[in-house]
Design a protein around this motif. Structure first.
Motif, PDB file in Angstrom:
ATOM      1  N   UNK A 153       8.083  -9.207  -1.653  1.00 26.47           N
ATOM      2  CA  UNK A 153       7.251 -10.318  -1.216  1.00 26.47           C
ATOM      3  C   UNK A 153       5.807  -9.902  -0.948  1.00 26.47           C
ATOM      4  N   UNK A 154       5.481  -8.650  -1.177  1.00 26.44           N
ATOM      5  CA  UNK A 154       4.125  -8.157  -0.913  1.00 26.44           C
ATOM      6  C   UNK A 154       3.247  -8.425  -2.134  1.00 26.44           C
ATOM      7  N   UNK A 155       2.058  -8.971  -1.885  1.00 23.57           N
ATOM      8  CA  UNK A 155       1.121  -9.231  -2.973  1.00 23.57           C
ATOM      9  C   UNK A 155       0.629  -7.908  -3.569  1.00 23.57           C
ATOM     10  N   UNK A 161      -1.140  -0.980   2.463  1.00 21.55           N
ATOM     11  CA  UNK A 161      -1.503  -1.515   3.771  1.00 21.55           C
ATOM     12  C   UNK A 161      -0.253  -1.938   4.541  1.00 21.55           C
ATOM     13  N   UNK A 162       0.606  -2.694   3.876  1.00 25.87           N
ATOM     14  CA  UNK A 162       1.825  -3.168   4.542  1.00 25.87           C
ATOM     15  C   UNK A 162       2.744  -2.005   4.904  1.00 25.87           C
ATOM     16  N   UNK A 163       2.925  -1.080   3.974  1.00 28.55           N
ATOM     17  CA  UNK A 163       3.825   0.047   4.227  1.00 28.55           C
ATOM     18  C   UNK A 163       3.358   0.896   5.405  1.00 28.55           C
ATOM     19  N   UNK A 164       2.075   1.203   5.441  1.00 27.39           N
ATOM     20  CA  UNK A 164       1.575   2.067   6.509  1.00 27.39           C
ATOM     21  C   UNK A 164       1.621   1.373   7.861  1.00 27.39           C
ATOM     22  N   UNK A 165       1.186   0.110   7.899  1.00 28.15           N
ATOM     23  CA  UNK A 165       1.166  -0.588   9.180  1.00 28.15           C
ATOM     24  C   UNK A 165       2.581  -0.931   9.662  1.00 28.15           C
ATOM     25  N   UNK A 166       3.472  -1.265   8.720  1.00 28.34           N
ATOM     26  CA  UNK A 166       4.844  -1.569   9.145  1.00 28.34           C
ATOM     27  C   UNK A 166       5.509  -0.331   9.734  1.00 28.34           C
ATOM     28  N   UNK A 167       5.293   0.835   9.127  1.00 30.23           N
ATOM     29  CA  UNK A 167       5.868   2.073   9.664  1.00 30.23           C
ATOM     30  C   UNK A 167       5.273   2.395  11.026  1.00 30.23           C
ATOM     31  N   UNK A 168       3.947   2.226  11.155  1.00 27.60           N
ATOM     32  CA  UNK A 168       3.300   2.526  12.421  1.00 27.60           C
ATOM     33  C   UNK A 168       3.745   1.583  13.533  1.00 27.60           C
TER      34      UNK A 168
END
Length: 691
Positions: A153-155, A161-168
């Motif tokens: 679902x990620x553009x 951006x999503x991967x790094x922030x979701x992990x953090x």
């Protein structure tokens, strides 16, 4: 991946297997980081207040408060900037957490697991090994589940951006959970477990833990105990006291060493021969699983390892000894490297005492063992590997166990395997060899061996149906054929048909070409045999055959045997061997023991009872006895009219059995035996049977 049918048929996982799997998972988090534990232990041994570089005095008294020794040690005050405290508090738990997370979800899971572990580390007043073992895998697993929710679902362009922030963000949430929820629970459990250990130590009851730990090791439950309980609690103790006896509960090599020494001096067969090599692997290499099959082969030896373990723990408690860090693997070298400076004498005595007690008990049990069976080390190794869930390279190297699978392609090497490698296999190999040669497969060799001497180098293995599972354990890559009798099994014809399909004409031609010289020589020898036999079979032959040195003297031939049962027939045939001086009386007992394990029924109404391998010492010379019964005897459900007792020195019996097979496969000769009225007639018929 298993198919649905396979999955449906799979048995439910037992509680023992689940504990093994849990212990293996914990071990896989700890073992890759053992190097860090060793480094911490060595630094501790060098620089703490009672360490080697402090010469027995305090840091500040000997080297001064601002010395580099004091700053490296940092014992008891992490704010001083030392190495010992931060390593045990931060480095080791974070490494464990990262490894656990990585096991579940690669590097991404490892990073989130390490972040989550910082929560329990910061929230506790003790090193959080248990907390790290919880938060690391939890971080990897939960991150994997979350990523699955939005992976598609990620553009495009926003993945990083999503991967790094979701992990953090998720790592931060888990760190909070660890700090406020997990840390208090784990700390309370650790303190309670430590209180139990202290109670056992103070009450002199710690040796009783061997009753559970030693059998658990052999059942591969030790990882759950060692890495789930002993290592975390022991490390906390080492942080406070500079050492912990808990690191020695499972690592002491003494119990296993005692058992292996007992087999080296009092064992038999493969177990005795392989014990010296196993000792080196166990004691110096630290691979304790090498002795597990020896105990599994004779489970009563559990008493030896339990009593040995209890003795070792008792000595450790008596001398108040311990290691500074886990000793992994459990080599005596690793143990001494991690031994506290005041514990060398006690640790040495504990290993010696455990070894002596285990050796004494195991030696007594082996010497008083009434079983004539030497035990099957290969079968015990296979059982051990089944419990472990994978092959054991060290145990396999001693037993000769090979890889799993089944042979495909041309068949050039066939082995007929039986329990002793004497009567049954030699007879069967002779019959099968003759059929294969008659079919023109000169490129195929047929030999016979005892199962304990098999190596995984054969293309096809033939064995009695009761022995096939044991044969498979030693020759996993071979094709296996089971027979129910050795003289006229229909499986022999099936093997010949199989050779016609698997061995191409090119293979046969090539084999015949390479074996041409040998075949010609064999043909020449065969051609000369009739004349030789004719020249030696004269009127004086019976008198010569009655000589005591003949394998079948006249007095060992009985027509109209009196036995009416299998056991009585064995007594009768064995008594004739004893009467001619070929064997001692105990050999007859060994004939019964052999029959109790594997039937000696050959087929064609013939049985060839013989002794076990252990009875070889009772054989004075190669000998035969022949008994014919007017009415067939029930031999394990098969009719037997001819009983040939045999005792062989060296390989003499192989030629004799080959010749006997030729006689009993010849219907005309069997008919002559049926009509014979005197021992001389039988003797003349069997005159070709000689050494």
């Amino acid at each position: 991946m298993a198919t649905p049918a396979t999955a449906d048929a799979a048995p439910k996982t037992s509680a023992r297997v689940r504990v093994q799997q849990f212990g293996t998972f914990l071990s896989n988090m700890v073992m890759p980081n053992i190097g860090a534990f060793i480094a911490w232990g060595l630094i501790t041994a060098l620089f703490i207040e009672s360490g080697w570089l402090n010469l027995g005095g305090g840091e500040r008294a000997v080297w001064g408060a601002d010395s580099w020794v004091a700053r490296i040690g940092g014992w008891g005050d992490f704010a001083d900037g030392g190495i010992v405290g931060p390593m045990i508090t931060y480095l080791l738990p974070i490494l464990i957490a990262y490894t656990g997370g990585r096991m579940v979800y690669d590097a991404r899971g490892g990073v989130v697991g390490a972040i989550a572990a910082m929560g329990v580390i910061a929230g506790a007043g003790i090193p959080m090994f248990m907390g790290a073992m919880i938060m690391g895998p939890l971080g990897g697993w939960s991150m994997k589940k979350l990523d699955a929710l939005w992976t598609h679902r990620i553009r495009p362009g926003f993945e990083m951006l999503v991967n790094n922030f979701s992990a953090g963000i998720w790592g931060m949430i888990l760190a909070f959970i660890g700090f406020f929820l997990i840390s208090p629970v784990v700390e309370a459990f650790s303190n309670a477990a430590a209180s139990v250990v202290n109670f056992l130590v103070q009450s002199q009851l710690l040796p009783l833990t061997s009753v559970f730990i030693e059998p658990a090791k052999i059942l591969f439950l030790n990882n759950a105990i060692n890495h789930g309980i002993l290592t975390p609690i022991g490390t906390n103790q080492a942080l406070v006291d500079g050492k912990s006896v808990l690191f020695l509960l499972e690592a002491n090599p003494g119990p296993g060493l005692g058992v292996l020494l007992a087999f080296m001096f009092f064992g038999t067969g493969m177990a005795k021969g392989s014990a010296p090599g196993a000792i080196l692997i166990h004691f110096l290499g630290g691979i304790h699983e090498i002795y597990f099959p020896y105990v599994l082969m004779k489970p009563k030896l559990l008493a030896a390892v339990i009593l040995g373990g209890m003795t070792g723990v008792f000595v450790n408690v008596l001398f108040d000894v311990g290691l500074r860090a886990p000793a992994a693997p459990g080599s005596i070298i690793a143990i001494y490297l991690q031994t506290a400076s005041d514990s060398y004498i006690g640790v040495t005595l504990s290993v010696l005492a455990a070894t002596l007690v285990s050796f004494a008990v195991a030696a007594f049990l082996l010497k008083t063992d009434k079983s004539k069976d030497e035990g099957d080390l290969a079968a015990a190794t296979a059982d051990m590997e089944a419990m472990k869930g994978k092959k054991s390279s060290v145990a396999g190297s001693l037993t000769g166990a090979g890889s799993t699978g089944e042979h495909t392609g041309p068949i050039h090497q066939i082995v007929f395997a039986c329990d002793a490698g004497m009567g049954s296999s030699a007879m069967g190999a002779s019959v099968l060899r003759k059929k294969i040669q008659q079919a023109g497969h000169d490129d195929v060799t047929v030999v016979n061996k005892a199962i304990s001497n098999l190596t995984d180098t054969y293309d096809l293995v033939v064995s009695h149906q009761d022995l096939t599972p044991r044969a498979r354990q030693r020759t996993g890559s071979a094709m296996h054929v089971s027979v129910d009798n050795f003289m006229n099994s229909p499986r022999y014809d099936e093997i010949v048909d199989l050779l016609a399909r698997t061995n191409s004409p090119a293979d046969v031609t090539a084999g015949a070409a390479t074996a041409g010289g040998a075949s010609a020589a064999g043909a020449s020898a065969a051609a000369s045999t009739p004349s030789t036999t004719a020249s030696t079979t004269t009127a004086s032959e019976p008198s010569e055959r009655s000589d005591k040195n003949s394998p079948l003297p006249l007095e060992a031939i009985v027509l109209g045997g009196r036995a009416d049962s299998r056991d009585a027939a064995i007594e009768e045939a064995g008594g004739l061997l004893v009467g001619q001086g070929a064997v001692g009386p105990k050999y007859v007992e060994a004939m019964h023991d052999r029959e109790a394990s594997v039937s000696t029924y050959m087929g064609n109404m013939l049985a060839i009872p013989h002794g076990t391998n252990e009875a070889k010492g009772e054989v004075n010379r190669t000998g035969l006895s022949f008994v014919r019964y007017d009415e067939p005897i029930d031999w394990n459900g098969q009719p037997v009219r001819y009983v040939v007792g045999i005792a062989g020195v060296g390989d003499d019996h192989l030629a004799i059995l080959s010749q006997l097979a030729g006689v009993f496969l010849d219907d005309k000769k069997v008919a002559v035996m049926d009509r014979a009225t005197t021992p001389e007639e039988i003797h003349d018929l069997l005159s070709e049977v000689s050494l």
